[in-house]
Design a protein around this motif. Structure first.
Motif, mmCIF file in Angstrom:
data_model
loop_
_atom_site.group_PDB
_atom_site.id
_atom_site.type_symbol
_atom_site.label_atom_id
_atom_site.label_comp_id
_atom_site.label_asym_id
_atom_site.label_seq_id
_atom_site.Cartn_x
_atom_site.Cartn_y
_atom_site.Cartn_z
ATOM 1 N N GLY A 154 42.256 -102.386 53.546
ATOM 2 C CA GLY A 154 42.509 -103.542 52.699
ATOM 3 C C GLY A 154 42.966 -103.055 51.336
ATOM 4 N N GLN A 155 42.231 -103.444 50.291
ATOM 5 C CA GLN A 155 42.539 -102.975 48.943
ATOM 6 C C GLN A 155 41.823 -101.676 48.602
ATOM 7 O OE1 GLN A 155 41.331 -106.767 46.919
ATOM 8 N NE2 GLN A 155 43.151 -106.379 45.691
ATOM 9 N N ILE A 156 40.899 -101.241 49.451
ATOM 10 C CA ILE A 156 40.010 -100.137 49.101
ATOM 11 C C ILE A 156 40.589 -98.798 49.549
ATOM 12 C CG2 ILE A 156 37.687 -99.204 49.330
ATOM 13 C CD1 ILE A 156 37.837 -101.876 47.856
ATOM 14 N N THR A 157 40.888 -97.943 48.577
ATOM 15 C CA THR A 157 41.290 -96.582 48.882
ATOM 16 C C THR A 157 40.062 -95.812 49.357
ATOM 17 O OG1 THR A 157 43.015 -96.652 47.187
ATOM 18 C CG2 THR A 157 42.325 -94.479 47.960
ATOM 19 N N THR A 158 40.186 -95.151 50.505
ATOM 20 C CA THR A 158 39.022 -94.517 51.133
ATOM 21 C C THR A 158 39.342 -93.082 51.508
ATOM 22 O OG1 THR A 158 38.278 -96.646 52.019
ATOM 23 C CG2 THR A 158 37.385 -94.665 53.044
ATOM 24 N N LEU A 159 38.491 -92.166 51.049
ATOM 25 C CA LEU A 159 38.601 -90.755 51.390
ATOM 26 C C LEU A 159 37.631 -90.456 52.523
ATOM 27 C CD1 LEU A 159 39.793 -87.923 50.401
ATOM 28 C CD2 LEU A 159 37.600 -87.669 49.200
ATOM 29 N N VAL A 160 38.104 -89.797 53.579
ATOM 30 C CA VAL A 160 37.268 -89.455 54.727
ATOM 31 C C VAL A 160 37.160 -87.942 54.831
ATOM 32 C CG1 VAL A 160 36.911 -89.710 57.199
ATOM 33 C CG2 VAL A 160 38.009 -91.549 55.915
ATOM 34 N N ILE A 161 35.923 -87.453 54.822
ATOM 35 C CA ILE A 161 35.625 -86.023 54.911
ATOM 36 C C ILE A 161 35.124 -85.727 56.326
ATOM 37 C CG2 ILE A 161 34.200 -84.159 54.010
ATOM 38 C CD1 ILE A 161 36.285 -85.258 52.033
ATOM 39 N N SER A 162 35.749 -84.751 57.008
ATOM 40 C CA SER A 162 35.445 -84.538 58.426
ATOM 41 C C SER A 162 35.174 -83.088 58.795
ATOM 42 C CB SER A 162 36.600 -85.074 59.294
ATOM 43 O OG SER A 162 36.857 -86.424 59.020
ATOM 44 N N TRP A 213 29.216 -87.589 61.990
ATOM 45 C CA TRP A 213 29.368 -87.643 63.447
ATOM 46 C C TRP A 213 30.441 -86.659 63.889
ATOM 47 C CZ3 TRP A 213 33.216 -88.705 66.988
ATOM 48 C CH2 TRP A 213 32.817 -89.027 68.285
ATOM 49 N N ALA A 214 31.569 -86.633 63.173
ATOM 50 C CA ALA A 214 32.658 -85.705 63.504
ATOM 51 C C ALA A 214 32.259 -84.264 63.206
ATOM 52 C CB ALA A 214 33.912 -86.083 62.722
ATOM 53 N N ILE A 215 31.560 -84.052 62.101
ATOM 54 C CA ILE A 215 31.147 -82.695 61.730
ATOM 55 C C ILE A 215 30.199 -82.120 62.787
ATOM 56 C CG2 ILE A 215 29.824 -81.359 60.037
ATOM 57 C CD1 ILE A 215 30.927 -83.299 57.887
ATOM 58 N N GLY A 216 29.290 -82.948 63.285
ATOM 59 C CA GLY A 216 28.342 -82.480 64.292
ATOM 60 C C GLY A 216 28.971 -82.181 65.630
ATOM 61 N N ARG A 217 30.178 -82.669 65.861
ATOM 62 C CA ARG A 217 30.868 -82.440 67.134
ATOM 63 C C ARG A 217 32.129 -81.597 66.956
ATOM 64 N NH1 ARG A 217 29.820 -87.167 71.071
ATOM 65 N NH2 ARG A 217 27.851 -88.035 70.322
ATOM 66 N N GLY A 230 19.756 -80.601 54.098
ATOM 67 C CA GLY A 230 20.941 -80.731 53.263
ATOM 68 C C GLY A 230 21.488 -79.437 52.712
ATOM 69 N N LYS A 231 20.974 -78.311 53.174
ATOM 70 C CA LYS A 231 21.464 -77.013 52.710
ATOM 71 C C LYS A 231 22.573 -76.469 53.600
ATOM 72 C CE LYS A 231 18.256 -76.870 49.501
ATOM 73 N NZ LYS A 231 18.608 -77.031 48.067
ATOM 74 N N ASP A 232 22.548 -76.869 54.855
ATOM 75 C CA ASP A 232 23.521 -76.393 55.835
ATOM 76 C C ASP A 232 24.435 -77.551 56.204
ATOM 77 O OD1 ASP A 232 22.293 -73.707 56.214
ATOM 78 O OD2 ASP A 232 20.620 -74.915 56.975
ATOM 79 N N PHE A 233 25.683 -77.477 55.798
ATOM 80 C CA PHE A 233 26.556 -78.642 55.874
ATOM 81 C C PHE A 233 27.125 -78.876 57.265
ATOM 82 C CE2 PHE A 233 26.037 -77.697 51.489
ATOM 83 C CZ PHE A 233 25.999 -78.943 50.883
ATOM 84 N N GLU A 234 26.813 -77.986 58.198
ATOM 85 C CA GLU A 234 27.138 -78.254 59.593
ATOM 86 C C GLU A 234 26.201 -79.302 60.172
ATOM 87 O OE1 GLU A 234 26.238 -75.409 58.225
ATOM 88 O OE2 GLU A 234 27.341 -73.679 59.023
#
Length: 522
Positions: free
Chosen positions: A72-80, A419-423, A448-452
């Motif tokens: 819509g109007q919302i600019t969205t950044l997706v981190i994967s 979800w994507a990072i875990g797979r 939260g120390k291990d970003f995988e």
């Protein structure tokens, strides 16, 4: 159909407004992250489908782990990817620490007092500190071990009764009630999931109404130009329901104040003591907002094409209570039981470990967990492949930032697709397979120390409920597996297979509830 008609009408209105005010638009920054080309007005909304976490994971394979879209109007950044998540949640945590607030959460000005949505600053630190001291600290967890043990014993007793009659148990529903009562006793020294108490009935009904509203796709979240009009009336109804739940909290507060002493030492007592000492910093309204953070769902979603499905008479099973403490726990337990029952080798191994360490038909205690490494691996693997919140809670940047050489504009919403990072097959061998053994020789944890592996987030916005939710999940799962064998219900699974479809909503749940029959151990 009604939604479609409203949507089309508002699109026309928006197109007109967009044309009129186009002259005032800022110049788009150069060097944006890659992403799919947006359509006029709706942007990339059409690409989300009913499983946005899966759709965005597929798009990331095309456009990369740092991807930008227009919703819509919302600019969205997706981190994967784990690397990009570390940059956002650790290296540039200050720049990405603000929250994107759904319009529904502006009802009753709740977002202005919520520790979940407050901007990072002195007020946020004060509320976060109080939350940690009163319910999520190590000392509080230790002090409340008897509550956890008591409620898990009640869960096992419920399953024993079902076992005697041959009835099936809806695992998600039973786990929800247990988690809810653990936390309501921690907060108020009473059960709020008790259908026979008036307060429980009132609380359930209010939450039911809130769940209905929060499950509706809200046009205002994608087209803020419509905020003034609240075209679907969602904020108006949420204001009414929030007021009702504030009234319930007010009754609990007045009852406790009237007692004159704070002998129960639950969260309510501790908050009232702090309020007496620092009335200017933490008044009764702040207490109620903190309880609302604790008792109501995180209204986190991208878009949802249909309302949440009511599981029988337990509609409020559907999402997260007590800030990742209640329904994230019940959802995770349901997924864990599902995966264990689908993998006989895993089931046999975890039951063998439980029998050796604590003996058959005993309740798992907190002190047992350090001696149950395989059970802990099962929980980690469940949270890797089935994170409770596939996008965590959306963040927002207040000023333009540089990320991996790209310029991310001001006011961009930020989604971390855990979800994507875990797979991610580049990070995990056999990434789609349920293999708890992968963690036996691993030092990865959930803090939260291990970003995988960040199902509870990371950085200063790490979920404060992580210790309690993680602890309760281990104890419930271990106790259920150690006290029963489990058979599928032929009525709900006539082909004796477990449906693994996901349903995207406020949290990620099974599309079909897991209903299984507890069988006495031989």
């Amino acid at each position: 159909m009604e939604f479609v008609i409203i949507f089309l009408a508002l699109i026309l209105c928006y197109a007109f407004l967009r044309t009129i005010f186009s002259i005032f638009r800022h110049t788009k920054p150069n060097n944006l992250p890659p992403g799919p080309t947006p359509l006029p007005i709706i942007g990339n909304l059409h690409l989300l489908g009913d499983q946005p976490h899966q759709s965005l994971a597929k798009l990331a394979k095309i456009h990369g782990p740092v991807m930008i879209l227009k919703l819509g109007q919302i600019t969205t950044l997706v981190i994967s990817s784990a690397t990009a998540a570390k940059e956002v949640l650790k290296n540039q945590d200050v720049n990405f620490a603000s929250r994107h607030v759904p319009d529904a959460l502006t009802a009753h000005n709740h977002s202005q007092n919520s520790v979940v949505f407050l901007p990072v600053g002195n007020r946020w630190r004060t509320h976060r500190k109080i939350l940690n001291l009163t319910i999520f600290s190590v000392n509080s967890l230790d002090a409340n071990q008897h509550i956890i043990s008591q409620k898990v014993k009640a869960l096992v007793a419920y399953c024993q009764k079902a076992s005697q009659s041959g009835d099936s148990v809806d695992i998600g529903r039973a786990a929800f009630r247990t988690s809810m009562n653990i936390l309501s006793n921690t907060m108020f020294s009473k059960d709020l999931a008790d259908p026979y108490e008036d307060s429980g009935k009132d609380f359930k009904e209010v939450v039911r109404n809130i769940m209905v509203e929060s499950g509706k796709p809200n046009l205002v979240d994608f087209f803020p130009v419509l905020r003034k009009f609240d075209p679907q009336g969602i904020r108006k109804r949420m204001t009414q329901y929030f007021g009702m739940i504030y009234d319930i909290f007010e009754v609990l507060i007045k009852e406790r104040v009237k007692m004159g002493t704070f002998e129960r030492d639950d969260m309510l007592d501790k908050c009232l003591k702090i309020s007496q000492e620092k009335p200017d910093e933490f008044d009764h309204l702040a207490i109620k907002d903190m309880f609302l953070d604790g008792c109501l769902p995180r209204y986190v979603r991208l878009v949802q094409e249909r309302q949440l499905v009511d599981r029988g008479d337990h509609c409020w099973d559907v999402q997260d209570l007590f800030v990742a403490g209640t329904d994230s726990t019940s959802n995770s337990l349901e997924w864990a039981m599902t995966e264990v029952l689908r993998n006989p080798h895993t089931l046999a191994k975890v039951k063998e470990e439980l029998e050796e360490v604590i003996g058959k038909e005993n309740i798992v205690q907190e002190s047992d967990l350090s001696k149950l490494p395989y059970l802990c691996c099962v929980v980690k693997e469940t949270l890797r492949i089935h994170p409770p919140f596939p996008f965590l809670i959306p963040r927002k940047i207040e000023t333009a930032v540089n990320l991996n050489g790209y310029t991310v504009p001001k006011d961009t919403q930020v989604l971390v697709n855990v979800w994507a990072i875990g797979r991610d097959p580049n990070m995990w061998e056999d990434s789609l397979e349920f293999k708890p053994e992968r963690f036996l020789a691993s030092t990865l944890d959930l803090r939260g120390k291990d970003f995988e592996l960040i199902p509870f987030g990371a950085g200063r916005r790490l979920c404060p409920g992580l210790p309690l939710a993680n602890h309760v999940l281990h104890v419930m799962l271990g106790s259920l597996l150690n006290n029963f064998d489990w058979n599928l219900d032929y009525e709900t699974q006539p082909d004796q297979t477990i449906d693994m479809k996901e349903k995207f909503g406020i949290a990620l749940q099974k599309a079909e509830p897991l209903c299984v029959i507890p069988v006495p151990l031989k």
